[in-house]
Design a protein around this motif. Structure first.
Motif, PDB file in Angstrom:
ATOM      1  N   TRP A 149       0.689  -1.290   0.048  1.00  0.00           N
ATOM      2  CA  TRP A 149      -0.144  -0.039   0.158  1.00  0.00           C
ATOM      3  C   TRP A 149       0.898   1.263  -0.021  1.00  0.00           C
ATOM      4  N   ALA A 184       0.425   4.084  -2.586  1.00  0.00           N
ATOM      5  CA  ALA A 184       0.499   5.498  -2.341  1.00  0.00           C
ATOM      6  C   ALA A 184       1.338   6.422  -3.077  1.00  0.00           C
ATOM      7  N   ILE A 243      -2.098   6.170  -6.175  1.00  0.00           N
ATOM      8  CA  ILE A 243      -2.797   7.325  -5.449  1.00  0.00           C
ATOM      9  C   ILE A 243      -2.093   8.783  -5.983  1.00  0.00           C
ATOM     10  N   MET A 292     -10.415  -0.261  -4.329  1.00  0.00           N
ATOM     11  CA  MET A 292     -10.458   0.017  -2.703  1.00  0.00           C
ATOM     12  C   MET A 292     -11.836  -0.318  -2.039  1.00  0.00           C
ATOM     13  N   LEU A 350      -7.175  -1.260   5.557  1.00  0.00           N
ATOM     14  CA  LEU A 350      -6.665  -1.645   4.284  1.00  0.00           C
ATOM     15  C   LEU A 350      -6.122  -3.002   4.420  1.00  0.00           C
ATOM     16  N   ASP A 376      -2.947   2.517   6.000  1.00  0.00           N
ATOM     17  CA  ASP A 376      -4.069   3.391   6.062  1.00  0.00           C
ATOM     18  C   ASP A 376      -3.692   4.950   6.265  1.00  0.00           C
ATOM     19  N   GLY A 433      -2.429   6.260   2.742  1.00  0.00           N
ATOM     20  CA  GLY A 433      -3.689   6.367   1.820  1.00  0.00           C
ATOM     21  C   GLY A 433      -4.647   7.475   2.032  1.00  0.00           C
TER      22      GLY A 433
END
Length: 213
Positions: free
Chosen positions: A107, A111, A115, A148, A158, A167, A170
């Motif tokens: 994750w 990110a 993201i 997601m 997550l 988390d 994100g």
């Protein structure tokens, strides 16, 4: 809780732009860990992030950067990893075994990848006037949010059964996606996840720009 030894040191200096989600990611981590810190807002419009003294902290001239009593770091994901290793309970935030650690790390890569190129890029256009492909960024954001939302259908966080670095990494740009013209209306599980983060003790938010969606 912050490392007791740290409480006798000077506060961590957080060099930031207050509208940056990358900077908020670090500020949120500092707040959740109850680490004393001071914000140093950079006048980036007038090139403060390109001054020689700042480039010693962040060689690429990017925000955020920190100075923790002589320990200097740039890159938001590197900084939040450092903070939990130094001031938190690392296994709580990063995982307790190789599989958990890898899942959390994935994750952080998202990110820095999806993201950053999706909701972050869309917001750069509307909030900062960046000359990026806004429609492409919004499309990437919605593809990510759909993934997601499905992922969060059967879980609260997550990756693990508690908040982790996944988390924190994100949260900021997903929460502020509407400022980039990316509505969260059709992603109820994402909205519930955001609310759970906002309910954590010592949570601190980022100032909102006018929503565009």
């Amino acid at each position: 809780m912050a490392n007791a030894n740290a409480l006798t040191d000077a506060p961590v200096q957080l060099y930031r732009n207050p509208k940056s989600g990358h900077c908020h990611r670090v500020e949120l981590m500092l707040a959740l860990l109850e680490v004393p810190y001071e914000n140093v807002d950079l006048d980036m419009v007038n090139g403060a992030h390109r001054e020689p003294d700042y480039l010693k902290l962040s060689p690429l001239g990017q925000v955020p950067a920190i100075d923790d009593n002589g320990i200097t770091l740039a890159d938001s994901n590197a900084i939040i990893t450092y903070l939990v290793e130094r001031y938190g309970e690392p296994a709580t935030w990063t995982g307790t075994d190789p599989v958990e650690k890898a899942r959390v790390q994935r994750w952080l890569s998202i990110a820095a990848g999806e993201i950053a190129s999706g909701p972050c890029a869309a917001r750069l256009v509307t909030v900062f006037g960046a000359t990026l492909d806004h429609e492409a960024a919004k499309a990437k954001a919605h593809a990510l949010l759909a993934m997601m939302n499905a992922h969060l259908d059967s879980r609260d966080w997550l990756e693990l059964e508690r908040p982790t670095l996944a988390d924190i990494a994100g949260y900021s740009y997903i929460a502020h996606a509407p400022e980039g013209g990316v509505s969260l209306a059709t992603y109820p599980h994402v909205r519930s996840w955001l609310a759970r983060i906002e309910a954590l003790p010592h949570f601190i938010g980022m100032a909102r720009s006018p929503a565009l969606a």
